[in-house]
Design a protein around this motif. Sequence first.
Motif: not given
Length: 423
Positions: A47-50, A163-165, A178-180, A201-204
């Motif tokens: 599990v990853a994410g901001t 994902v956020s800053i 960050i998404a990368g 983020a979703l595009e990456v």
Amino acid sequence: MSGATDAILQRLTALHPKVIDLSLDRMRRLLADLGDPQDRIPPVVHVAGTNGKGSTQAYIRAGLEAAGLRVHAYTSPHLAFFNERIRLAGQLIGDEMLAETLAEVEMVNAGQPITFFEVTTAAAFLAFSRVPADYTLLEVGLGGRLDATNVVEAPLLTVITPVSIDHTQYLGETLAQIAGEKAGILKRRVPCVVARQPDAALEVIEARAARLGCPLSVAGQHWTVAREGDALVWQDERGLLDLPLPALPGPHQVDNAGTAIAALRELGFGQAEASAAMRRVEWPARMQRLTRGPLVQAAQGCELWLDGGHNPAGGEAVAATLALMPRKPTHLVCGMLNTKDVTGYMRPLAPRVETLTAVTIEGEAATLPAEDTAAAAEGAGIPATTAPGVTEAVTALARQHPGARILICGSLYLAGRVLRENG
């Protein structure tokens, strides 16, 4: 945590000058010397994410355990005690096994440079490899691509929460960068569940998934989740699940719960496990109502709440939660780290609160001085003052504003200290 464990952790902390140094070279060297325990652990959900990683993992664990399964779980940071980071087949790791495992890692490492997080992750892999279980839930510490947990070559499933800053000094200045880093946990042909994301983020994430042939299950595309009255409604092409509302408060928990349900569905589970996940989930310091201990006594009848959110998205989540709670004057007791976007955290809270009392987080080298936190609050439009500590702040607020709501917030480190000292 035992004194022996504390002594080992202090020695290991001194082996690398940086608290964070993203690289997999040291981790791979250490794990190879330990016999690559990460290759012998039960099937992994990574599990990853901001935001929402811990809550989402907690829902998944609750659902799996409701099915009678044994689940290992790794999370960070801990709140009150280090043992919280490593859960073995449903139970927090015991002091004796924790000390023995850390001592083994220290001996094998033999004084070579290694970060604190790498050491503790290696210890977790060792423990997971030695205790039978059905699943392993791994929460990324920071980023994903170069995180110490990202040494598992073939997870069963990956999950990316919103994902956020945040952590721009390590992960990049833009959402796409960050998404990368978060998408670095994707592995060839391994399915990935993706929470609702900003388009950038979703595009990456989608581009990397396409390169690796990862089947995606994306919020808003492949499944939806929404609150409808006193129910949570989750739907995909296979059907609709009518579920109880999540036990964790706040509108953002609807999305976290939805992501967890999508993960459970990918693992082959259905209505019963999803319902149990909503009811049984526990995750401290996420808009947690404090009901006992010295601080509750100091609050003298005021409502006392605790939240560990610490970035702009965390501030928005708290503000949204307050907006849905019964109307009551709300006062913040806030301590933050100097690595965070303090004004960004406070700006969404300004319309929802009356005042902020700033504190310095005792024992944290990266704490923002209370005066600076108060200045940031004033800049965000929140009347602010300072106090020597949390107890003094709560006591003063209870005396000045009888029957109000007091929310202690701004940092997981502050939340952990409150839980530790408040019993």
